[in-house]
Enzyme design. Structure first.
Site, short mmCIF file in Angstrom:
data_model
loop_
_atom_site.label_atom_id
_atom_site.label_comp_id
_atom_site.label_asym_id
_atom_site.label_seq_id
_atom_site.Cartn_x
_atom_site.Cartn_y
_atom_site.Cartn_z
N PRO A 2 -7.05 30.95 22.71
CA PRO A 2 -7.44 32.32 22.48
C PRO A 2 -8.72 32.60 23.26
O PRO A 2 -9.62 31.78 23.26
CB PRO A 2 -7.71 32.37 20.99
CG PRO A 2 -7.35 31.05 20.43
CD PRO A 2 -7.00 30.14 21.52
N GLU A 3 -8.78 33.71 23.91
CA GLU A 3 -10.05 34.15 24.50
C GLU A 3 -10.76 35.03 23.49
O GLU A 3 -10.32 35.16 22.36
CB GLU A 3 -9.78 34.89 25.81
CG GLU A 3 -9.10 34.01 26.85
CD GLU A 3 -8.96 34.68 28.20
OE1 GLU A 3 -9.80 35.54 28.51
OE2 GLU A 3 -8.02 34.34 28.93
N HIS A 109 -0.08 18.72 12.45
CA HIS A 109 -1.29 19.10 13.18
C HIS A 109 -2.27 19.87 12.31
O HIS A 109 -3.14 20.56 12.82
CB HIS A 109 -0.91 19.91 14.41
CG HIS A 109 0.05 19.17 15.31
ND1 HIS A 109 -0.28 17.98 15.92
CD2 HIS A 109 1.33 19.44 15.66
CE1 HIS A 109 0.77 17.56 16.63
NE2 HIS A 109 1.75 18.43 16.48
#
Length: 297
Positions: A2-3, A109
């Site tokens: 994600p930016e 995860h």
DNA sequence: CGGGACTCCTGCCAGC
DNA sequence: TGCTGGCAGGAGTCCC
């Protein structure tokens, strides 16, 4: 990863679940992500009330009543899932593959499990483990190893033409590399740099210093500042982009990627009216750059 | 110091 | 269908 717009979207999604709640317990399912977890993480956080959720660049800061903050970077594949007391999960950044249902914190995860005093559970999941967490000491934001040296916020008042001109002057790196440099502007990533350069009509290959005039105004700087601001603001407004594995706060898709003009559009037509060129992809310092060879000079 | 290559890790996708 | 190679949004570290 994600930016910035995606991180902001996650922050906004997490905020109502966390702020005002007390952290009952923290479970670390492994000793590290990209870096080892701080030794004091669990004991520092446990029992504390969350006072605020903030964002700096691509970092999320979970602030506690003690003055500490839990700093989280999502890396490329990090996400949060909130499991409310009633059990129906709410995804804060979703991957495109579907995990098996019913794994509230026990998925392959799921690395960090935070239980809150209202019975909700917040799970941090990160297949690639490029994310990381750290503790920020009270009043320690200026000294934290990850926060020190970060550049200006793209939407903040400190990003203006004078600042960017000074930062780029004399640089011999390509513009693409300079805009990805978190020490100058903090929070831009590969996608939005490509998009901003397209909007500004600047080639990613152009040398940074070449848009700065030694004397007098540099007319190419202000449009670049505006392009950066507008693309980031619009992406936040759209709830971020859903790339291969990222989605909107509530599990629905962020839709800014439908508005990409160049990113991941190699070989497709340039969207500038009247331009007949096709979008090109080149590799710069190991990353893909997408641009229109006609519109970006 | 600035700049570039390399690296961590897992999973997907295209191509054979 | 199954395998392989290439690629992915980040950023710290090392080397020149």
């Amino acid at each position: 990863m994600p930016e910035l717009p995606e991180v902001e979207t996650v922050r906004r999604g997490l905020e109502p679940a966390l702020v005002g709640r007390r952290i009952k317990s923290v479970r670390l399912n492994r000793p590290d992500l990209r870096f080892p977890f701080p030794a004091q993480l669990a004991e520092t956080v446990t029992g504390k009330r969350v006072t605020a959720l903030r964002r700096r660049a691509k970092y999320i800061l979970i602030e506690l009543e003690s003055g500490h903050a839990l700093l989280v970077h999502l890396g490329m594949t990090g996400r949060f899932t909130v499991w409310p007391p009633d059990g129906a999960a709410r995804n804060l950044g979703e991957f495109y593959y579907v995990e098996q249902a019913g794994h509230a914190g026990d998925g392959a995860h799921d690395h960090v499990v935070i239980d809150l005093d209202d019975g909700a559970r917040v799970v941090y999941t990160d297949p690639r483990r490029f994310g990381f967490m750290d503790l920020v000491e009270p009043d320690g934001a200026d000294h934290n190893r990850f926060l020190v040296g970060l550049g200006v916020e793209p939407l903040g008042n400190e990003l203006h033409a004078d600042f960017l001109g000074t930062a780029l002057a004399g640089r011999r790196s390509p513009l693409k590399a300079a805009l990805l440099d978190q020490r100058i502007i903090a929070g831009l990533g590969n996608i939005y740099v490509c998009e901003a350069l397209y909007r500004a009509g600047l080639s990613p290959k152009r040398l940074s210093g070449s848009i700065v005039r030694k004397r007098g105004p540099s007319p190419r700087i202000e449009p670049l500042v505006h392009a950066i601001r507008s693309v980031i603001a619009e992406a936040i407004e759209a709830g971020g982009s859903t790339l291969r594995d990222y989605a909107h706060t509530d599990g629905s898709a962020g839709d800014f990627q439908q508005r990409f003009d160049v990113y991941d559009r190699e070989g497709e037509a340039c969207r500038t009216p009247g331009c007949t060129s096709r979008i090109r992809r080149i590799v710069q310092s190991g990353r893909s750059s997408f641009y229109c060879p006609t519109c970006q000079r």
